[in-house]
Design a protein around this motif. Structure first.
Motif, PDB file in Angstrom:
ATOM      1  N   GLY A 223     -16.354  10.136   1.753  1.00  0.00           N
ATOM      2  CA  GLY A 223     -15.493  10.949   0.906  1.00  0.00           C
ATOM      3  C   GLY A 223     -14.389  10.124   0.281  1.00  0.00           C
ATOM      4  N   VAL A 224     -13.753   9.272   1.072  1.00  0.00           N
ATOM      5  CA  VAL A 224     -12.669   8.422   0.552  1.00  0.00           C
ATOM      6  C   VAL A 224     -13.197   7.534  -0.569  1.00  0.00           C
ATOM      7  CG1 VAL A 224     -11.131   6.501   1.107  1.00  0.00           C
ATOM      8  CG2 VAL A 224     -11.331   8.424   2.687  1.00  0.00           C
ATOM      9  N   MET A 225     -14.359   6.916  -0.337  1.00  0.00           N
ATOM     10  CA  MET A 225     -14.915   6.042  -1.361  1.00  0.00           C
ATOM     11  C   MET A 225     -15.253   6.836  -2.627  1.00  0.00           C
ATOM     12  SD  MET A 225     -14.827   2.997  -0.204  1.00  0.00           S
ATOM     13  CE  MET A 225     -15.876   2.032  -1.285  1.00  0.00           C
ATOM     14  N   ALA A 226     -15.786   8.054  -2.454  1.00  0.00           N
ATOM     15  CA  ALA A 226     -16.150   8.871  -3.621  1.00  0.00           C
ATOM     16  C   ALA A 226     -14.920   9.204  -4.453  1.00  0.00           C
ATOM     17  CB  ALA A 226     -16.846  10.156  -3.167  1.00  0.00           C
ATOM     18  N   VAL A 227     -13.838   9.597  -3.780  1.00  0.00           N
ATOM     19  CA  VAL A 227     -12.616   9.935  -4.520  1.00  0.00           C
ATOM     20  C   VAL A 227     -12.084   8.702  -5.246  1.00  0.00           C
ATOM     21  CG1 VAL A 227     -10.216  10.665  -4.312  1.00  0.00           C
ATOM     22  CG2 VAL A 227     -11.974  11.807  -2.974  1.00  0.00           C
ATOM     23  N   LEU A 228     -12.074   7.567  -4.564  1.00  0.00           N
ATOM     24  CA  LEU A 228     -11.490   6.363  -5.171  1.00  0.00           C
ATOM     25  C   LEU A 228     -12.340   5.853  -6.336  1.00  0.00           C
ATOM     26  CD1 LEU A 228     -10.129   4.443  -2.073  1.00  0.00           C
ATOM     27  CD2 LEU A 228      -8.906   5.895  -3.686  1.00  0.00           C
TER      28      LEU A 228
ATOM     29  N   ALA B  12     -14.114   7.740  -8.291  1.00  0.00           N
ATOM     30  CA  ALA B  12     -14.005   8.681  -9.401  1.00  0.00           C
ATOM     31  C   ALA B  12     -12.634   8.603 -10.059  1.00  0.00           C
ATOM     32  CB  ALA B  12     -14.272  10.103  -8.918  1.00  0.00           C
ATOM     33  N   ASN B  13     -11.638   8.027  -9.362  1.00  0.00           N
ATOM     34  CA  ASN B  13     -10.267   8.125  -9.859  1.00  0.00           C
ATOM     35  C   ASN B  13      -9.510   6.808 -10.008  1.00  0.00           C
ATOM     36  OD1 ASN B  13      -9.597  11.143  -9.913  1.00  0.00           O
ATOM     37  ND2 ASN B  13     -10.703  10.828  -8.025  1.00  0.00           N
ATOM     38  N   GLU B  14     -10.170   5.691  -9.777  1.00  0.00           N
ATOM     39  CA  GLU B  14      -9.495   4.392  -9.814  1.00  0.00           C
ATOM     40  C   GLU B  14      -8.518   4.213  -8.663  1.00  0.00           C
ATOM     41  OE1 GLU B  14      -7.883   3.421 -13.684  1.00  0.00           O
ATOM     42  OE2 GLU B  14      -9.713   4.202 -14.605  1.00  0.00           O
ATOM     43  N   ALA B  15      -7.588   5.158  -8.516  1.00  0.00           N
ATOM     44  CA  ALA B  15      -6.639   5.055  -7.410  1.00  0.00           C
ATOM     45  C   ALA B  15      -6.225   6.449  -6.977  1.00  0.00           C
ATOM     46  CB  ALA B  15      -5.406   4.256  -7.830  1.00  0.00           C
TER      47      ALA B  15
ATOM     48  N   GLU C 299     -10.246  -0.465   4.889  1.00  0.00           N
ATOM     49  CA  GLU C 299      -9.377  -1.563   4.478  1.00  0.00           C
ATOM     50  C   GLU C 299      -9.785  -2.845   5.206  1.00  0.00           C
ATOM     51  OE1 GLU C 299      -5.285  -0.839   5.354  1.00  0.00           O
ATOM     52  OE2 GLU C 299      -4.644  -2.729   4.419  1.00  0.00           O
ATOM     53  N   LYS C 300     -10.077  -2.683   6.507  1.00  0.00           N
ATOM     54  CA  LYS C 300     -10.470  -3.834   7.321  1.00  0.00           C
ATOM     55  C   LYS C 300     -11.771  -4.447   6.797  1.00  0.00           C
ATOM     56  CE  LYS C 300     -10.979  -5.003  12.148  1.00  0.00           C
ATOM     57  NZ  LYS C 300     -11.722  -4.406  13.262  1.00  0.00           N
ATOM     58  N   ALA C 301     -12.659  -3.583   6.308  1.00  0.00           N
ATOM     59  CA  ALA C 301     -13.922  -4.080   5.767  1.00  0.00           C
ATOM     60  C   ALA C 301     -13.726  -4.732   4.395  1.00  0.00           C
ATOM     61  CB  ALA C 301     -14.921  -2.929   5.662  1.00  0.00           C
ATOM     62  N   GLY C 302     -12.521  -4.600   3.847  1.00  0.00           N
ATOM     63  CA  GLY C 302     -12.241  -5.206   2.539  1.00  0.00           C
ATOM     64  C   GLY C 302     -12.705  -4.358   1.369  1.00  0.00           C
ATOM     65  N   TYR C 303     -12.991  -3.070   1.620  1.00  0.00           N
ATOM     66  CA  TYR C 303     -13.501  -2.213   0.561  1.00  0.00           C
ATOM     67  C   TYR C 303     -12.393  -1.453  -0.162  1.00  0.00           C
ATOM     68  CZ  TYR C 303     -18.076  -3.061   2.594  1.00  0.00           C
ATOM     69  OH  TYR C 303     -19.213  -3.638   3.064  1.00  0.00           O
ATOM     70  N   VAL C 304     -11.240  -1.369   0.473  1.00  0.00           N
ATOM     71  CA  VAL C 304     -10.146  -0.579  -0.085  1.00  0.00           C
ATOM     72  C   VAL C 304      -8.877  -1.428  -0.061  1.00  0.00           C
ATOM     73  CG1 VAL C 304      -8.613   1.347   0.452  1.00  0.00           C
ATOM     74  CG2 VAL C 304     -11.060   1.707   0.439  1.00  0.00           C
TER      75      VAL C 304
ATOM     76  N   THR D 212      -0.683   4.012  -2.057  1.00  0.00           N
ATOM     77  CA  THR D 212      -1.768   4.245  -2.995  1.00  0.00           C
ATOM     78  C   THR D 212      -2.970   3.389  -2.609  1.00  0.00           C
ATOM     79  OG1 THR D 212      -0.101   4.551  -4.690  1.00  0.00           O
ATOM     80  CG2 THR D 212      -2.346   4.312  -5.438  1.00  0.00           C
ATOM     81  N   TYR D 213      -4.140   3.985  -2.713  1.00  0.00           N
ATOM     82  CA  TYR D 213      -5.363   3.265  -2.374  1.00  0.00           C
ATOM     83  C   TYR D 213      -6.225   3.096  -3.606  1.00  0.00           C
ATOM     84  CZ  TYR D 213      -3.895   4.492   2.289  1.00  0.00           C
ATOM     85  OH  TYR D 213      -3.164   4.630   3.427  1.00  0.00           O
ATOM     86  N   ALA D 214      -6.866   1.934  -3.690  1.00  0.00           N
ATOM     87  CA  ALA D 214      -7.821   1.691  -4.764  1.00  0.00           C
ATOM     88  C   ALA D 214      -9.019   0.977  -4.163  1.00  0.00           C
ATOM     89  CB  ALA D 214      -7.185   0.843  -5.860  1.00  0.00           C
ATOM     90  N   VAL D 215     -10.139   1.108  -4.822  1.00  0.00           N
ATOM     91  CA  VAL D 215     -11.345   0.487  -4.302  1.00  0.00           C
ATOM     92  C   VAL D 215     -11.404  -0.968  -4.798  1.00  0.00           C
ATOM     93  CG1 VAL D 215     -12.868   1.194  -6.180  1.00  0.00           C
ATOM     94  CG2 VAL D 215     -13.777   0.985  -3.883  1.00  0.00           C
ATOM     95  N   THR D 216     -11.854  -1.877  -3.963  1.00  0.00           N
ATOM     96  CA  THR D 216     -11.976  -3.282  -4.374  1.00  0.00           C
ATOM     97  C   THR D 216     -13.351  -3.514  -5.007  1.00  0.00           C
ATOM     98  OG1 THR D 216     -12.923  -3.925  -2.269  1.00  0.00           O
ATOM     99  CG2 THR D 216     -10.531  -4.043  -2.445  1.00  0.00           C
TER     100      THR D 216
END
Lengths: 223, 98
Positions: free
Chosen positions: B19-24, B26-29, B54-59, B73-77
């Motif tokens: 869910g977190v990845m889907a939101v990020l 779809a929304n950049e941040a 975050e630990k996996a380096g994805y966010v 604020t969170y964004a996807v890497t």
């Protein structure tokens, strides 16, 4: 959850979350109907007021340069005042129904998607309003309504990716009416009524029938 | 079938992380509160899953002050985007039966 993988459920959930978080879906069809009614009343008031000020065919004369610069300038406060009142009323009505729908479906009214929707609408609308004012000042009154329709339509097209799909269709309709209006300056008030009035009402009814009829989650069905 | 299931990314094992990845994506941040409300989660639950991503380096996380209130604020890497797309591709492959 660890070993049981249901790919279909995962994919559809991802899709739903992406939709919900990036689009403002609480927009109510009744907001469109209400704004359309306000616009029709406004067009009627403008028609009557211009007949009163300029005599029969008041708008057509104003639009085709049949009114001198001094009279034109004298009419500006009336027309701008009317526009401001109409926009204000339209926004209040639209806000009322949209807030009611958001409350019914338990969605947040003001979030990232709503903010992006508001931003992508307001920039082209502000530019369009000022452009229309400049056209009026320069005496190109016949182009004012087409300009309003064109800018509004383009604003809707740019905003449509942040909200319900119907908004894109509504945008194309407004752009098309604006282009028609360029060819028919004397009929500006009719096109105003068609675009801001009738098109809003028809699309509003369509949105209402598609999304808001029948039982809402956690709510009694609408009457 | 087994092979495809192994291709699914372990970091996305949990629906909250998906869910977190889907939101990020779809929304950049998105802010912590936006994520929390969109996904209907508690603070602790969201925090632990975001920390894993975050630990996996994805966010990527950025903290700043809005007025006097701290806001995260969170964004996807780029890696997160690639990994998520691979995960989706693996899911689709499972669906198409192979």
């Amino acid at each position: 959850m660890q070993s049981e993988v249901d790919p279909l459920a995962q994919l559809s959930e991802i899709r739903a979350i992406m939709e919900r978080s990036s689009r403002f879906l609480s927009l109510s069809g009744l907001a469109g109907v209400g704004a359309g009614v306000v616009a029709l009343i406004g067009a009627g008031v403008a028609h009557v007021a211009l007949e009163h000020e300029l005599g029969p065919e008041g708008f057509a004369r104003l639009a085709t340069g049949g009114v001198g610069p001094d009279d034109r300038r004298a009419l500006l406060p009336l027309l701008v005042g009317l526009a401001v009142v109409m926009i204000g009323l339209g926004l209040v009505v639209a806000f009322f129904f949209t807030r009611r729908r958001a409350a019914r479906t338990g969605q947040r009214l003001w979030g990232g998607a709503a903010r992006r929707l508001a931003l992508s609408l307001s920039a082209p609308l502000a530019a369009g309003g000022l452009f229309a004012l400049a056209l009026y000042r320069e005496g190109a009154v016949g182009l004012v309504v087409p300009a309003l329709l064109l800018f509004y339509g383009l604003a809707l097209l740019s905003a449509s990716k942040y909200t319900l799909d119907e908004i894109r269709g509504l945008g194309y309709v407004q752009v098309a009416l604006g282009l028609v209006g360029l060819l028919l300056p004397p009929y500006g008030l009719w096109l105003f009524g068609a675009g801001f009035g009738v098109a809003h009402i028809l699309y509003g009814i369509r949105m209402f029938n598609r999304y808001e009829r029948g039982p809402q989650p956690g709510q009694a069905p609408l009457a | 079938m087994k092979h495809s299931i192994q291709a699914l990314n372990k970091a996305f094992d949990h629906r909250v992380r998906l869910g977190v990845m889907a939101v990020l994506l779809a929304n950049e941040a998105a802010s912590f509160n936006e994520l929390k409300e969109t996904l209907d989660l508690t603070d602790g639950n969201l925090a632990s899953h975001v920390a894993a991503l975050e630990k996996a380096g994805y966010v990527a996380v950025s903290k700043q002050f809005v007025g006097r209130k701290p806001s995260t604020t969170y964004a996807v890497t780029t890696e997160g985007r690639t990994a998520f797309q691979e995960h989706l591709a693996a899911l689709e492959k499972l669906l198409s039966g192979g």
